[in-house]
Enzyme design. Structure first.
Site, PDB file in Angstrom:
ATOM      1  N   GLU A  70       0.811  -1.209   0.000  1.00 41.17           N
ATOM      2  CA  GLU A  70       0.000   0.000   0.000  1.00 41.17           C
ATOM      3  C   GLU A  70       0.841   1.254   0.000  1.00 41.17           C
ATOM      4  O   GLU A  70       1.961   1.281   0.500  1.00 41.17           O
ATOM      5  CB  GLU A  70      -1.000   0.010   1.159  1.00 41.17           C
ATOM      6  CG  GLU A  70      -0.385   0.007   2.535  1.00 41.17           C
ATOM      7  CD  GLU A  70      -1.465  -0.043   3.621  1.00 41.17           C
ATOM      8  OE1 GLU A  70      -2.511   0.614   3.462  1.00 41.17           O
ATOM      9  OE2 GLU A  70      -1.257  -0.760   4.611  1.00 41.17           O
ATOM     10  N   THR A  73       0.119   5.863  -0.295  1.00 39.50           N
ATOM     11  CA  THR A  73      -0.821   6.859   0.212  1.00 39.50           C
ATOM     12  C   THR A  73      -2.220   6.597  -0.343  1.00 39.50           C
ATOM     13  O   THR A  73      -3.211   6.667   0.379  1.00 39.50           O
ATOM     14  CB  THR A  73      -0.355   8.270  -0.181  1.00 39.50           C
ATOM     15  OG1 THR A  73       1.045   8.357   0.073  1.00 39.50           O
ATOM     16  CG2 THR A  73      -1.068   9.326   0.630  1.00 39.50           C
ATOM     17  N   PHE A  74      -2.263   6.304  -1.633  1.00 44.35           N
ATOM     18  CA  PHE A  74      -3.559   6.047  -2.280  1.00 44.35           C
ATOM     19  C   PHE A  74      -3.658   4.632  -2.828  1.00 44.35           C
ATOM     20  O   PHE A  74      -4.739   4.101  -2.977  1.00 44.35           O
ATOM     21  CB  PHE A  74      -3.776   7.032  -3.431  1.00 44.35           C
ATOM     22  CG  PHE A  74      -3.790   8.455  -2.973  1.00 44.35           C
ATOM     23  CD1 PHE A  74      -4.952   9.001  -2.427  1.00 44.35           C
ATOM     24  CD2 PHE A  74      -2.657   9.248  -3.058  1.00 44.35           C
ATOM     25  CE1 PHE A  74      -4.964  10.306  -1.981  1.00 44.35           C
ATOM     26  CE2 PHE A  74      -2.670  10.553  -2.608  1.00 44.35           C
ATOM     27  CZ  PHE A  74      -3.829  11.089  -2.067  1.00 44.35           C
ATOM     28  N   ARG A 104      -3.503   0.646  -3.359  1.00 45.71           N
ATOM     29  CA  ARG A 104      -3.698  -0.604  -2.606  1.00 45.71           C
ATOM     30  C   ARG A 104      -3.500  -1.767  -3.567  1.00 45.71           C
ATOM     31  O   ARG A 104      -4.075  -1.773  -4.657  1.00 45.71           O
ATOM     32  CB  ARG A 104      -5.117  -0.696  -2.044  1.00 45.71           C
ATOM     33  CG  ARG A 104      -5.437   0.308  -0.952  1.00 45.71           C
ATOM     34  CD  ARG A 104      -4.739  -0.039   0.374  1.00 45.71           C
ATOM     35  NE  ARG A 104      -5.107   0.918   1.404  1.00 45.71           N
ATOM     36  CZ  ARG A 104      -4.505   2.103   1.575  1.00 45.71           C
ATOM     37  NH1 ARG A 104      -3.503   2.460   0.794  1.00 45.71           N
ATOM     38  NH2 ARG A 104      -4.897   2.925   2.515  1.00 45.71           N
ATOM     39  N   VAL A 105      -2.721  -2.757  -3.125  1.00 46.91           N
ATOM     40  CA  VAL A 105      -2.591  -3.984  -3.912  1.00 46.91           C
ATOM     41  C   VAL A 105      -3.037  -5.126  -3.012  1.00 46.91           C
ATOM     42  O   VAL A 105      -2.511  -5.305  -1.910  1.00 46.91           O
ATOM     43  CB  VAL A 105      -1.147  -4.197  -4.400  1.00 46.91           C
ATOM     44  CG1 VAL A 105      -1.047  -5.480  -5.226  1.00 46.91           C
ATOM     45  CG2 VAL A 105      -0.668  -3.007  -5.225  1.00 46.91           C
ATOM     46  N   LYS A 129      -5.082  -4.481  -8.247  1.00 46.24           N
ATOM     47  CA  LYS A 129      -4.532  -3.135  -8.048  1.00 46.24           C
ATOM     48  C   LYS A 129      -5.694  -2.159  -8.014  1.00 46.24           C
ATOM     49  O   LYS A 129      -6.544  -2.170  -8.912  1.00 46.24           O
ATOM     50  CB  LYS A 129      -3.610  -2.755  -9.209  1.00 46.24           C
ATOM     51  CG  LYS A 129      -2.249  -3.448  -9.233  1.00 46.24           C
ATOM     52  CD  LYS A 129      -1.338  -2.776 -10.268  1.00 46.24           C
ATOM     53  CE  LYS A 129      -0.005  -3.503 -10.433  1.00 46.24           C
ATOM     54  NZ  LYS A 129       0.868  -2.858 -11.435  1.00 46.24           N
ATOM     55  N   ASP A 135       9.223   2.667 -18.270  1.00 47.27           N
ATOM     56  CA  ASP A 135       9.451   2.689 -16.823  1.00 47.27           C
ATOM     57  C   ASP A 135       9.943   1.316 -16.382  1.00 47.27           C
ATOM     58  O   ASP A 135       9.432   0.732 -15.426  1.00 47.27           O
ATOM     59  CB  ASP A 135       8.158   3.093 -16.098  1.00 47.27           C
ATOM     60  CG  ASP A 135       8.414   3.460 -14.639  1.00 47.27           C
ATOM     61  OD1 ASP A 135       9.594   3.433 -14.213  1.00 47.27           O
ATOM     62  OD2 ASP A 135       7.450   3.758 -13.923  1.00 47.27           O
TER      63      ASP A 135
END
Ligand code: NAG
Ligand code: NAG
Length: 541
Positions: free
Chosen positions: A274, A276-277, A279-280, A298, A399
């Site tokens: 996790e 700040t925003f 969540r996995v 995700k 990336d």
């Protein structure tokens, strides 16, 4: 006249020709390097010529790529010289280069000059090298000294002594050029960059006054990110452009529709990562046949902005409909009104590669084994295969980093998209004052400067990824302020060779970081090169 000749002859016989005005020798460090002895080796001391030394045909091991000579004029004026270098073979040995002009004057202060002896890698063999130096004492008195060297070259010479070459398969010409370039890149970068890297500090102004007390290899090995990036809302304000180039016809909306499943088919169990925003979750998904499949989900929290949500979808869909064993392609999407979307990926007991590597470092006893070079190369090869596939589909990743790869306990690796990575790995992304949160330390120089991306910029990032694999995911350029990175790279500095990183691997990394994109290898070349290295590693186990 006759007597003069005779005395000259006798002097020659006793190897003590009087030649007043010159010192020419190999320094302590050079003799140590060449012969492993603690000594200086004088060819001419106070004008006396040491013919024993001159007549000795000195072997130059394959691992040494340059010779250094030191000289000075003892006359109170510079003495004119000419230097000529001849070799017995121009196929095996690249044309030797001197770093002084072939005609000039011996300075009255000590000067060291070097001669490069680089094997082409095309074949194995010994090359005779003759260095002829003529020094003009007076216009009518020119004294000539000849130095003989025997350079040993091995096919695909990679700066080490432990690679045995007699059964190395043959390669196309372009591959040997590639190897040669690797060797050059290695020399340039190892010698120039890693040695001097310790001297570089964030602020260019203070660079010259900084003491060199830290060793070069420790510079980049300090752990822990120094810059914690503000992951606040504002860093997402502008939509970054990381998504893959998409030449496929379907737009995002169509693709999402195609993959959509009802929310009731998805069950979340535990959070595995996790931010700040972000969540996995680990969870399960009931497929069309009514069978439960384990999945990774995700998503973002309810506090996420509309832009974060659309970024999640955009980036999460970048690997849509790809089918390769080393690529994690999105499986399903679940979108319900008033909640954040769920992105579903097949779960096969994989975990995040960056976190996996860091665990290897932190608790060696906690994991079943520490990584061997062979395993590192094997993982790198899997990533290369994924990238070859992506590039064949005319897609860029933009990336590529260990944080965007996953690994299972058998070290099978998959390349994933970068959805949520900015929030999950905030110290890997930096804003350079333009509200665009970018993976600065993984990006190619032209991507940083001109925001251009290409197959070659993915290759650069792969080089950094390889560095991460060999350092167990340390932060690259931990000492360097993100704002200084462009200047640092432009000055020719690169990441230092990690401790225990074989020269072959570092050479490959260094080659990925060539300043000019055209000089970098393709993933196909990287594949051939690392596959060859892998074969050599396994052959003698
Ligand atoms: C050349 O110069 C050296 C040193 O100055 C001297 O000893 C030698 O006799 C000279 N040789 C000739 C042929 O003039
Ligand atoms: C030539 O190279 C050597 C070794 O890299 C260096 O020490 C020397 O200062 C260089 N000399 C010149 C004249 O550039």
């Amino acid at each position: 006249m006759n007597q003069n000749f005779l005395s000259g002859f006798i002097i020659l016989l006793t190897s003590q020709l009087v030649f007043g005005y010159l010192n020419l020798y190999l320094s302590l460090a050079e003799v140590q390097r060449l012969l492993g002895l603690e000594a200086e080796l004088y060819y001419v001391r106070d004008g006396n010529i040491n013919n024993y030394a001159l007549n000795f045909v000195m072997p130059v091991p394959s691992s040494l790529n340059s010779l250094h000579f030191t000289w000075e004029s003892l006359a109170d004026r510079p003495l004119l010289y000419t230097i000529k270098v001849d070799t017995s073979d121009s196929q095996i040995l690249l044309p030797p280069q001197l770093n002084i002009t072939s005609r000039g004057s011996v300075p009255t202060t000590l000067q060291t000059f070097s001669l490069s002896l680089l094997c082409s890698g095309a074949a194995t063999g010994e090359v005779n090298v003759t260095i002829t130096i003529s020094v003009t004492i007076t216009p009518s008195n020119v004294t000539t000294l000849m130095f003989r060297r025997k350079k040993i070259c091995t096919k695909f010479e990679m700066q080490t002594n432990h690679v045995l070459v007699h059964t190395v398969p043959t390669y196309s010409n372009s591959t040997s050029i590639f190897y040669t370039a690797i060797v050059s890149a290695l020399i340039l970068i190892i010698i120039l960059a890693s040695v001097t890297a310790a001297y570089y500090v964030k602020n260019k102004k203070t660079r010259d006054t900084t003491s060199a007390s830290t060793g070069p290899t420790t510079t980049f090995l300090t752990t822990g990110p120094r810059n914690t990036v503000n992951t606040s809302y504002s860093s997402f304000r502008r939509m970054p452009s990381y998504s893959l180039i998409d030449e496929r016809s379907k737009d995002l909306q169509e693709r999402i529709t195609e993959l959509t499943v009802q929310r009731c088919r998805v069950r979340l169990s535990n959070v595995i990562m996790e931010g700040t925003f972000a969540r996995v979750y680990q969870g399960s998904y009931t497929n069309e046949e009514g069978v439960d499949e384990p999945v990774i989900v995700k998503t973002v929290t309810d506090h996420a902005s509309q832009i974060q949500i659309s970024l999640l979808l955009q980036e999460g869909m970048s690997m849509y409909s790809l089918n390769h064993k080393n690529i994690l392609s999105i499986l399903r999407v679940s979108i319900e009104d008033h909640t954040a979307p769920f992105l579903l990926y097949a779960y096969n007991n994989y975990s995040n590669l960056k976190i996996f590597l860091q665990k290897c470092k932190l608790s060696p006893e906690g994991v079943s084994h520490t990584l061997t070079t062979q395993e590192v190369v094997d993982m790198a090869l899997q990533i290369i295969q994924a990238m070859q596939y992506l590039h064949k589909k005319n897609l860029l990743h933009k990336d590529l980093a260990t944080r965007n790869c996953i690994v299972d306990d058998k070290l099978n690796v998959q390349v994933a998209d970068n959805a949520l990575s900015r929030d999950l790995f905030p110290s890997d992304y930096h804003c350079l004052g333009d509200n665009e949160n970018r993976p600065i330390k993984w990006m190619a120089i032209e991507s940083l400067v001109h925001k251009t991306f290409s197959f070659s910029s993915d290759v650069w990032s792969f080089g950094v990824l390889l560095w991460e694999l060999t350092t167990l995911a340390q932060q690259p350029y931990v000492e360097i302020d993100p704002f200084e990175i462009v200047a640092y790279l432009k000055d020719g500095y690169r990441l230092a060779q990690p401790i225990n990183c074989p020269d072959e691997l570092f050479a490959v990394m260094a080659y990925c970081w060539a300043m000019s994109a055209e000089e970098r290898p393709t993933f196909t070349q990287l594949h051939i090169c690392l596959q060859d290295f892998y074969t050599q590693l396994t052959r003698y186990v």
